[in-house]
Design an enzyme around this catalytic site. Structure first.
Site, short mmCIF file in Angstrom:
data_model
loop_
_atom_site.label_atom_id
_atom_site.label_comp_id
_atom_site.label_asym_id
_atom_site.label_seq_id
_atom_site.Cartn_x
_atom_site.Cartn_y
_atom_site.Cartn_z
CB SER A 39 -0.91 0.01 1.23
OG SER A 39 -0.15 -0.20 2.40
CG ASP A 342 -4.22 5.28 7.02
OD1 ASP A 342 -3.04 5.20 7.40
OD2 ASP A 342 -4.66 4.64 6.04
CG HIS A 345 -1.11 3.56 4.59
ND1 HIS A 345 -2.37 3.17 4.98
CD2 HIS A 345 -0.50 2.48 4.07
CE1 HIS A 345 -2.53 1.89 4.69
NE2 HIS A 345 -1.40 1.44 4.15
#
Ligand SMILES: *[C@@H]1O[C@H](CO)[C@@H](O)[C@H](O)[C@H]1NC(C)=O
Ligand SMILES: *[C@@H]1O[C@H](CO)[C@@H](O)[C@H](O)[C@H]1NC(C)=O
Ligand SMILES: *[C@@H]1O[C@H](CO)[C@@H](O)[C@H](O)[C@H]1NC(C)=O
Ligand SMILES: *[C@@H]1O[C@H](CO)[C@@H](O)[C@H](O)[C@H]1NC(C)=O
Length: 380
Positions: A39, A342, A345
């Site tokens: 991610s 968040d 990340h």
């Protein structure tokens, strides 16, 4: 008389087009980027396969969800911009993709090791590094076969003129930590590193000559880890990060660096570069205000969790019923003051600072100042 006017207009347009071409010309050794990751560098692959992303993801730069697990641009986006290249299209994205300057194989929740049930229990992407490498091989085969008739594919000489980036390993490290602890995870970390090494050798066989590996981030400072991983207050350093987990990150990174040093000896006509982005991030978590930020271990987008603004039951953008009341994990108003978006990340702000450090070259082993290879473009 009336026929003269269109002619004059035509000349004017040609002059404008010519000067635009001249202005946008710039030199760079790299004509493409091929990225492998999770991610932290997924530009929309996972959500192309499994559409679901909601706001406030994307709020800062794209002003809508863009398939990226942050508020704006990722390191791989800033790198592309600095090299004068377009954002990388995800290999898995079937609509609107343009692969003339590379492809992105990264997907959210990817691991280096196979996502089999004995190692990783839940929440892991099927697109592990071995799959991403297979996709790269398929991509090259299709380019060789089809580049003359497909407009969005590169010339086959791109494979030797590209930079290959790795930003993967975080999920191998973190996804079992709560269950089996640092000791348990350490048992398989040598496999993680050797799998990265084996993948680099295969990319070399495919023609890759510049391969850059970003190391593992200091997850002991992540709000999500601080909330979810067992620790007591004596494990927190003066910056509020967990010492034991960050020490394990350092051990892993040293192992990764050694492995890359050995691989480099065998691939003498290639640049195999280790980049210590972990130190750049750690510095931001420790001294946010020295870098124009305000919050280290507090997430911008979240709910609860005290100072961490993180609750694993209500991720950023979600609404849940908790103890009879409905709560929503919303974003802060100033993501540019945070390191963590968040809880898991990095923010666009942190990604930008990290990219500037990568471009500088002094965090790389061997040092790799990009300005010697490219006329770098501003990344505002
Ligand atoms: C899972 O992967 C590990 C490491 O590669 C391997 O030793 C093990 O046999 C695999 N388990 C299954 C169920 O495939
Ligand atoms: C380097 O190449 C030699 C000879 O092919 C091989 O035995 C050795 O394992 C290689 N080392 C690495 C780190 O790939
Ligand atoms: C919900 O209730 C449980 C048990 O009473 C408590 O531990 C928890 O902190 C509460 N959660 C919230 C978000 O208030
Ligand atoms: C990289 O950063 C160092 C330390 O801030 C600085 O001295 C150096 O000039 C920078 N190099 C480049 C190429 O920007």
């Amino acid at each position: 008389m009336s026929a003269m006017v269109p002619n004059k207009l035509l000349v004017l347009c040609m002059v404008i087009v010519t000067s635009l071409v001249c202005l946008s010309y710039s030199k760079c050794d790299f004509e493409g980027i091929f990225n492998f990751g999770d991610s932290n560098s997924d530009t929309g692959g996972f959500y192309a396969a499994f559409p679901a992303e909601k706001g406030p993801y994307g709020m800062t730069y794209f002003h809508k969800p863009s398939g990226r697990a942050t508020d704006g641009r990722l390191i791989v986006d800033f790198l592309a911009q600095a090299l004068g290249l377009p954002f990388l299209s995800p290999y898995l994205q079937s609509i609107g993709s343009d692969f003339r300057h590379g492809a992105n194989f990264a997907t959210l929740a990817s691991t280096v090791l196979l996502p089999n049930t004995s190692l990783f229990v839940t929440g892991i992407s099927p697109f592990s590094l071995a799959i991403q490498l297979n996709q790269m091989k398929e991509f090259k085969a299709r380019v060789v076969e089809l580049h003359e008739q497909e407009t969005k594919l590169p010339n086959p000489d791109i494979f030797g003129k590209s930079i290959y980036t790795f930003y993967i390993g975080q999920n191998d490290f973190t996804s079992n930590l709560a269950a089996i602890g640092i000791g348990g995870v350490k048992e398989y970390l040598p496999q993680v590193v050797s799998q990265i090494g084996a993948t680099i050798k295969e990319l070399y066989e495919l023609g890759g000559r510049t391969i850059m590996v970003l190391n593992l981030a200091p997850v002991g400072c992540y709000p999500s880890m601080l909330v979810e991983l067992p620790h007591d207050s004596s494990d927190l350093d003066e910056f509020g990060c967990m010492v034991s987990y960050n020490n394990a990150v350092v051990d892993y990174n040293n192992m990764l660096k050694e492995t890359l040093t050995k691989i480099r000896e065998n691939l003498s006509d290639a640049s195999v570069i280790y980049v210590d982005t972990s130190s750049v991030l750690l510095e931001m978590f420790r001294h946010p205000t020295s870098h124009g930020l305000q919050h280290g271990t507090r997430a911008c987008c979240g709910y609860g969790g005290g100072d961490y603004n993180f609750n694993p039951r209500v991720y950023c953008g979600n609404t849940k019923e908790l103890n009879g009341s409905t709560v929503t994990a919303t974003a802060c108003e100033d993501p540019y003051h945070y390191v963590s978006w968040d809880g898991i990340h990095a923010t666009e702000a942190a990604n930008k600072l990290t990219t500037l450090a990568i471009l500088n070259g002094s965090y790389s082993d061997p040092p790799f100042p990009f300005h010697e290879r490219c006329d770098l473009q501003p990344i505002g």
